[in-house]
Design an enzyme around this catalytic site. Structure first.
Site, PDB file in Angstrom:
ATOM      1  N   ARG A 260     -82.619 -10.235 -52.995  1.00 49.85           N
ATOM      2  CA  ARG A 260     -83.853  -9.473 -52.788  1.00 49.85           C
ATOM      3  C   ARG A 260     -84.858  -9.785 -53.902  1.00 49.85           C
ATOM      4  O   ARG A 260     -86.058  -9.776 -53.674  1.00 49.85           O
ATOM      5  CB  ARG A 260     -83.543  -7.977 -52.681  1.00 49.85           C
ATOM      6  CG  ARG A 260     -82.745  -7.671 -51.397  1.00 49.85           C
ATOM      7  CD  ARG A 260     -82.364  -6.207 -51.262  1.00 49.85           C
ATOM      8  NE  ARG A 260     -81.459  -6.006 -50.118  1.00 49.85           N
ATOM      9  CZ  ARG A 260     -80.783  -4.893 -49.878  1.00 49.85           C
ATOM     10  NH1 ARG A 260     -80.938  -3.851 -50.686  1.00 49.85           N
ATOM     11  NH2 ARG A 260     -79.987  -4.796 -48.840  1.00 49.85           N
TER      12      ARG A 260
ATOM     13  N   SER B 167     -75.508 -13.526 -52.813  1.00 50.58           N
ATOM     14  CA  SER B 167     -76.142 -13.715 -54.120  1.00 50.58           C
ATOM     15  C   SER B 167     -75.429 -12.964 -55.243  1.00 50.58           C
ATOM     16  O   SER B 167     -75.252 -13.496 -56.333  1.00 50.58           O
ATOM     17  CB  SER B 167     -77.598 -13.261 -54.034  1.00 50.58           C
ATOM     18  OG  SER B 167     -77.681 -11.919 -53.588  1.00 50.58           O
TER      19      SER B 167
ATOM     20  N   LYS C  18     -70.314 -10.725 -43.855  1.00 52.51           N
ATOM     21  CA  LYS C  18     -71.160 -10.747 -45.047  1.00 52.51           C
ATOM     22  C   LYS C  18     -71.159  -9.373 -45.707  1.00 52.51           C
ATOM     23  O   LYS C  18     -71.334  -8.389 -44.992  1.00 52.51           O
ATOM     24  CB  LYS C  18     -72.569 -11.127 -44.611  1.00 52.51           C
ATOM     25  CG  LYS C  18     -73.595 -11.128 -45.712  1.00 52.51           C
ATOM     26  CD  LYS C  18     -74.955 -11.381 -45.127  1.00 52.51           C
ATOM     27  CE  LYS C  18     -75.988 -11.279 -46.226  1.00 52.51           C
ATOM     28  NZ  LYS C  18     -77.331 -11.352 -45.731  1.00 52.51           N
TER      29      LYS C  18
ATOM     30  N   GLU D  96     -68.361  -4.920 -33.518  1.00 48.69           N
ATOM     31  CA  GLU D  96     -69.642  -5.617 -33.700  1.00 48.69           C
ATOM     32  C   GLU D  96     -69.524  -7.088 -33.289  1.00 48.69           C
ATOM     33  O   GLU D  96     -70.394  -7.633 -32.611  1.00 48.69           O
ATOM     34  CB  GLU D  96     -70.088  -5.553 -35.173  1.00 48.69           C
ATOM     35  CG  GLU D  96     -70.709  -4.229 -35.597  1.00 48.69           C
ATOM     36  CD  GLU D  96     -72.157  -4.098 -35.140  1.00 48.69           C
ATOM     37  OE1 GLU D  96     -72.647  -4.948 -34.365  1.00 48.69           O
ATOM     38  OE2 GLU D  96     -72.804  -3.105 -35.546  1.00 48.69           O
TER      39      GLU D  96
ATOM     40  N   TYR E 166     -74.175 -20.387 -52.361  1.00 52.99           N
ATOM     41  CA  TYR E 166     -75.229 -20.986 -53.186  1.00 52.99           C
ATOM     42  C   TYR E 166     -74.684 -22.143 -54.011  1.00 52.99           C
ATOM     43  O   TYR E 166     -75.446 -22.979 -54.481  1.00 52.99           O
ATOM     44  CB  TYR E 166     -75.868 -19.908 -54.076  1.00 52.99           C
ATOM     45  CG  TYR E 166     -76.557 -18.863 -53.233  1.00 52.99           C
ATOM     46  CD1 TYR E 166     -77.806 -19.130 -52.671  1.00 52.99           C
ATOM     47  CD2 TYR E 166     -75.941 -17.656 -52.924  1.00 52.99           C
ATOM     48  CE1 TYR E 166     -78.422 -18.215 -51.845  1.00 52.99           C
ATOM     49  CE2 TYR E 166     -76.541 -16.721 -52.104  1.00 52.99           C
ATOM     50  CZ  TYR E 166     -77.783 -17.002 -51.562  1.00 52.99           C
ATOM     51  OH  TYR E 166     -78.381 -16.097 -50.726  1.00 52.99           O
TER      52      TYR E 166
ATOM     53  N   LYS F 283     -72.231  -7.337 -40.872  1.00 54.59           N
ATOM     54  CA  LYS F 283     -73.012  -7.356 -42.115  1.00 54.59           C
ATOM     55  C   LYS F 283     -73.024  -5.944 -42.687  1.00 54.59           C
ATOM     56  O   LYS F 283     -73.447  -4.994 -42.021  1.00 54.59           O
ATOM     57  CB  LYS F 283     -74.436  -7.831 -41.829  1.00 54.59           C
ATOM     58  CG  LYS F 283     -75.310  -7.793 -43.069  1.00 54.59           C
ATOM     59  CD  LYS F 283     -76.650  -8.462 -42.845  1.00 54.59           C
ATOM     60  CE  LYS F 283     -77.503  -8.383 -44.094  1.00 54.59           C
ATOM     61  NZ  LYS F 283     -78.807  -9.021 -43.928  1.00 54.59           N
TER      62      LYS F 283
ATOM     63  N   LYS G 274     -80.390   0.230 -46.347  1.00 48.38           N
ATOM     64  CA  LYS G 274     -80.335  -0.277 -44.978  1.00 48.38           C
ATOM     65  C   LYS G 274     -79.157   0.307 -44.203  1.00 48.38           C
ATOM     66  O   LYS G 274     -78.645  -0.296 -43.270  1.00 48.38           O
ATOM     67  CB  LYS G 274     -80.267  -1.816 -45.016  1.00 48.38           C
ATOM     68  CG  LYS G 274     -81.471  -2.454 -45.737  1.00 48.38           C
ATOM     69  CD  LYS G 274     -81.524  -3.964 -45.582  1.00 48.38           C
ATOM     70  CE  LYS G 274     -82.783  -4.533 -46.239  1.00 48.38           C
ATOM     71  NZ  LYS G 274     -82.912  -6.003 -46.042  1.00 48.38           N
TER      72      LYS G 274
HETATM   73  C1  PBG Z   1     -81.997 -10.027 -45.005  1.00 41.71           C
HETATM   74  C2  PBG Z   1     -80.938 -10.826 -45.658  1.00 41.71           C
HETATM   75  C3  PBG Z   1     -80.284 -10.428 -46.827  1.00 41.71           C
HETATM   76  C4  PBG Z   1     -79.440 -11.475 -47.177  1.00 41.71           C
HETATM   77  C5  PBG Z   1     -79.575 -12.466 -46.214  1.00 41.71           C
HETATM   78  N1  PBG Z   1     -80.505 -12.054 -45.262  1.00 41.71           N
HETATM   79  C6  PBG Z   1     -80.455  -9.230 -47.675  1.00 41.71           C
HETATM   80  C7  PBG Z   1     -80.472  -7.901 -47.088  1.00 41.71           C
HETATM   81  O1  PBG Z   1     -79.929  -7.636 -46.020  1.00 41.71           O
HETATM   82  O2  PBG Z   1     -81.076  -7.066 -47.734  1.00 41.71           O
HETATM   83  C8  PBG Z   1     -78.580 -11.461 -48.397  1.00 41.71           C
HETATM   84  C9  PBG Z   1     -78.046 -12.746 -48.874  1.00 41.71           C
HETATM   85  C10 PBG Z   1     -77.562 -12.726 -50.256  1.00 41.71           C
HETATM   86  O3  PBG Z   1     -77.467 -11.672 -50.926  1.00 41.71           O
HETATM   87  O4  PBG Z   1     -77.239 -13.814 -50.737  1.00 41.71           O
HETATM   88  N2  PBG Z   1     -82.060  -9.906 -43.677  1.00 41.71           N
END
Ligand code: PBG
Length: 328
Positions: free
Chosen positions: A209, A280, A254, A239, A319, A199, A223
């Site tokens: 968010r 998203s 991701k 990982e 989505y 990720k 992050k």
């Molecule tokens: C948080 C989480 C995130 C997403 C899924 N779980 C956002 C982040 O890490 O800030 C993002 C999914 C998306 O953008 O569709 N643990």
């Protein structure tokens, strides 16, 4: 292989039947996972402005949508809660409350739609005042080992509420192993783990968010002390290997489209169940262009999803899953 004119690549493209015959990858409802946002209340479907067509659903509505997913042949849904500000704390303790929104949603859906896979997110960001995925140490960096304890409890309460697949998205070191041991200790050795193994610290999560209301909490924070540097590829393989060694049943990359090279490497080098999250921002980007008449939505969404199959993914969190499955 003979060259032109013996070989004419266009020959097999000439007719639709022939194109179908030589098609290497196909996308079907079984490849699709639908992420859904859950909000408190009754009878609510609150549209998410930055994600056209997506809504925050109250539990009663979520149950209806889950039934539709099952009827469409979608194997599983992934749930994300919207937590009201008054329930957020620095330690995100609402995450471990067996009566929290997500646990109530899991109980309702698993009862009403028992044959649908339920994927529960494990990370503290919907529950923390600072919007980080774990708890902070005294210099405001996410504290790995203290976070692990809370994440394990979060995983256990969700599994007890009917979640079939625990999906840790927090990127703490050692969390897959810790969660596996915690689940097993509670007699839940059949609950699966889908690890968000690779990720990245990506700018493509913006609309998510917004949707869960963690953007304001995170503010100017980022992050990058736990999510991966987008520059890295070998590190993603490390990982994934670590998570598999710790007991992950399936792994995820991701975001999706900008990281198809990582999907392909994971599948080719490790040969394990590999998933991608078309996040998203990817959805928002294609929706916005389509709304402007610049792209043909129906075609780009299918093409984008097919690219995951070509890259070696066994499935995609998107989505657009329900919408695409409706057309299959
Ligand atoms: C948080 C989480 C995130 C997403 C899924 N779980 C956002 C982040 O890490 O800030 C993002 C999914 C998306 O953008 O569709 N643990």
């Amino acid at each position: 292989m003979p060259a032109f004119p013996q070989t004419r690549m266009r020959r097999s493209r000439r007719h639709p039947w022939s194109r179908r015959l030589v098609q290497e990858n196909r996308l079907g409802p079984s490849d699709l996972i639908q992420p859904l946002f859950v909000v408190g209340g009754q009878g609510l479907r609150e549209p998410i402005a930055s994600m056209p067509g997506q809504s925050r659903l109250s539990i009663d509505q979520l149950v209806d949508v889950a039934m539709e997913c099952r009827d469409l042949g979608i194997p599983a849904i992934a749930l994300f809660p919207v937590t009201p500000a008054e329930l957020k704390t620095p330690d995100g303790r609402q995450a471990t409350n067996p009566e929290n929104l997500i646990c109530r949603a899991l109980r309702a859906v698993s009862k009403a739609v028992p044959d649908l896979g339920l994927i529960g997110d494990v990370a503290l960001d919907p529950f923390t005042t600072h919007g980080q995925d774990g708890v902070l140490d005294d210099v405001d960096v996410v504290d790995n080992d203290r976070s692990l304890e809370i994440l394990c409890r979060q995983a256990v309460v969700q599994a007890q509420a009917g979640c079939n697949v625990i999906a840790p998205s927090d990127m703490m070191d050692g969390r897959v192993g810790a969660i596996r041991r915690a689940l097993d200790a509670e007699g839940m050795n059949q609950v699966q783990i889908l690890s968000y193994a690779a990720k990245y610290a990506s700018a493509f999560y913006g609309p998510f968010r917004d949707a869960v209301g963690s953007k304001g909490s995170l503010g100017k924070g980022d992050k990058r002390t736990y999510q991966m540097d987008p520059a890295n590829s070998d590190e993603a393989i490390r990982e994934v290997v670590l998570d598999l060694d710790e007991g992950a049943d399936m792994v995820m990359v991701k975001p999706g489209m900008p990281y198809l090279d990582i999907c392909r490497r994971v599948k080719s080098e490790l040969g394990v169940p590999t998933f991608a999250y078309q996040v998203s921002g990817e959805y928002a980007m294609m929706s916005a262009a389509a709304q402007n008449g610049w792209l043909d939505w129906d075609r780009v969404i299918l093409e984008s999803l097919l690219s995951f199959k070509r890259a070696g993914c066994d499935g995609v969190l998107s989505y657009a899953s329900m919408e695409v499955a409706r057309g299959m």
